[in-house]
Design a protein around this motif. Structure first.
Motif, PDB file in Angstrom:
ATOM      1  N   UNK A 100       0.993  -1.233  -0.018  1.00 48.07           N
ATOM      2  CA  UNK A 100       0.088  -0.070   0.031  1.00 48.07           C
ATOM      3  C   UNK A 100       1.041   1.239  -0.028  1.00 48.07           C
ATOM      4  N   UNK A 101       1.939   1.350   0.865  1.00 49.78           N
ATOM      5  CA  UNK A 101       2.924   2.381   0.765  1.00 49.78           C
ATOM      6  C   UNK A 101       3.580   2.516  -0.467  1.00 49.78           C
ATOM      7  N   UNK A 102       4.071   1.556  -1.159  1.00 50.08           N
ATOM      8  CA  UNK A 102       4.506   1.637  -2.385  1.00 50.08           C
ATOM      9  C   UNK A 102       3.717   2.222  -3.342  1.00 50.08           C
ATOM     10  N   UNK A 103       2.627   1.809  -3.351  1.00 46.61           N
ATOM     11  CA  UNK A 103       1.530   2.366  -4.315  1.00 46.61           C
ATOM     12  C   UNK A 103       1.399   3.992  -4.107  1.00 46.61           C
ATOM     13  N   UNK A 104       1.139   4.192  -2.789  1.00 42.04           N
ATOM     14  CA  UNK A 104       0.967   5.610  -2.545  1.00 42.04           C
ATOM     15  C   UNK A 104       2.007   6.516  -2.762  1.00 42.04           C
ATOM     16  N   UNK A 105       3.423   5.976  -2.762  1.00 44.43           N
ATOM     17  CA  UNK A 105       4.329   6.781  -2.960  1.00 44.43           C
ATOM     18  C   UNK A 105       4.603   6.837  -4.362  1.00 44.43           C
ATOM     19  N   UNK A 106       4.207   6.008  -5.232  1.00 42.80           N
ATOM     20  CA  UNK A 106       4.339   6.363  -6.528  1.00 42.80           C
ATOM     21  C   UNK A 106       3.285   7.361  -6.950  1.00 42.80           C
ATOM     22  N   UNK A 107       2.170   7.181  -6.408  1.00 37.82           N
ATOM     23  CA  UNK A 107       1.010   7.991  -6.724  1.00 37.82           C
ATOM     24  C   UNK A 107       1.287   9.565  -6.257  1.00 37.82           C
TER      25      UNK A 107
END
Lengths: 122, 232
Positions: free
Chosen positions: B132-139
């Motif tokens: 979840x953190x990875x996706x949020x970081x990219x976004x």
């Protein structure tokens, strides 16, 4: 409609008048197809012989609220040296205007019956 | 016909509203046009005065802090518009043809969750936060990149942080779903699949709502996005 509003508001800045601002805007847009902010303030002033004055602090929040609700659509056009934002009713806005006007007419009818029972009974 | 204000006078009005705390270009456009039209109208009735004199005189008519209230209300209404877009996007997942995607997603979740072992579910549960953190970081990186390219600030693109925060924390709900449907002695893969896919669609709808707000702002104020490539 403005006679109705003047009647129920006792004029100026009563809560009732503030609550009716959205309806005033919707009704004006229904009649004029598209308008910009300053034009709305001037039209209201003109139609009420200067008795209702809408300032920027009340007008724009009301317009933005109607826009956020999806009742108004916005277009931008260049006028002279500046862009101008025009508002118009969406389909949903047109239906909402009809509903709100019907509600207001009923409300005023009932208020007249309550406030002037003798007059209403003839 | 009213004489129109010059470019310099309009720029002066933009500076005035900015100094009054109006940082969003979309709100500035409206207030500047309002003040400018008022000045032009006043100029017609005050023939002895220059346009600059009428301009200064008109600006004195506005109360201090009056425009800040318009900005605060605008932010409130953008949040409202965001919520409307969010709900509309979510509802679309249950109408044709998107419902096909919803059914397939739930089916895939069901097949996977039914066939994997409890140990594997536990592993998914433990690593969800990182995902979840990875996706949020990219976004968040994408949104920050767009913001740095934008020469003008819009109220519509001010909702980014809220969406990123929501995506970062989205995994907590999936963890709760997994805990009470497939861990702690439970074996309810169908309920896990339905609730997980509904939650995932809710998260996707949040991101879509933010994208819709960006598109809305881009259509109305293309000058604010002139340095942002169309594909970003």
């Amino acid at each position: 409609m403005y006679q109705f509003l003047r009647y129920i508001c006792g004029m100026n800045n009563s809560q009732l008048y503030k609550g009716s601002l959205s309806l005033i805007i919707l009704k004006l847009l229904e009649e004029n197809k598209r308008m910009y902010g300053y034009e709305i303030t001037q039209k209201v002033k003109e139609q009420t012989n200067g008795e209702l004055v809408i300032n920027e602090g009340a007008l724009y929040p009301a317009l933005h609220k109607l826009e956020a609700e999806g009742l108004l659509t916005v277009t931008i056009e260049q006028v002279g040296n500046r862009p101008r934002k025009y508002y118009a009713l969406t389909e949903k806005g047109e239906a909402e205007t009809t509903n709100r006007l019907e509600e207001l007419t009923d409300f005023v009818k009932h208020m007249q019956l309550l406030l002037n029972p003798k007059l209403s009974l003839g | 016909m009213n004489s129109q204000l010059s470019k310099e006078q309009i720029n002066h009005l933009y500076k005035y509203v900015t100094d009054e705390g109006v940082e969003y270009f979309d709100v500035q456009v409206e207030l500047v046009d309002h003040i400018a039209t008022k000045i032009e109208e006043q100029s017609e009735f005050q023939l002895g005065k220059s346009a600059d004199e009428v301009l200064e005189q008109t600006l004195k008519m506005f109360k201090k802090g009056e425009f800040e209230q318009v900005v605060k209300e605008k932010e409130k209404q953008v949040r409202r518009q965001y919520s409307r877009f969010w709900w509309e996007s979510f509802k679309h997942f249950f109408t044709w043809p998107k419902i096909f995607f919803t059914v397939v997603l739930t089916g895939v979740f069901f097949i996977v969750l039914r066939s994997v072992s409890t140990e594997m579910i536990q592993e998914i549960h433990d690593s969800l936060g990182l995902f979840s953190f990875g996706i949020a970081l990219i976004y968040a990186g994408r949104l920050a990149y767009i913001s740095t390219l934008m020469p003008l600030k819009l109220s519509f693109t001010n909702h980014n942080l809220g969406t990123v925060f929501f995506v970062i924390n989205a995994h907590f709900v999936i963890k709760v779903i997994l805990t009470y449907t497939l861990l702690e002695g439970y074996r309810l893969p169908f309920i896990a699949a339905i609730t997980s896919s509904i939650w995932l669609l809710w998260v996707i709808a949040a991101v879509q709502a933010n994208i819709k707000l960006h598109i809305y702002g881009r259509q109305l104020y293309p000058q604010a996005f002139k340095s942002v490539p169309k594909l970003v």
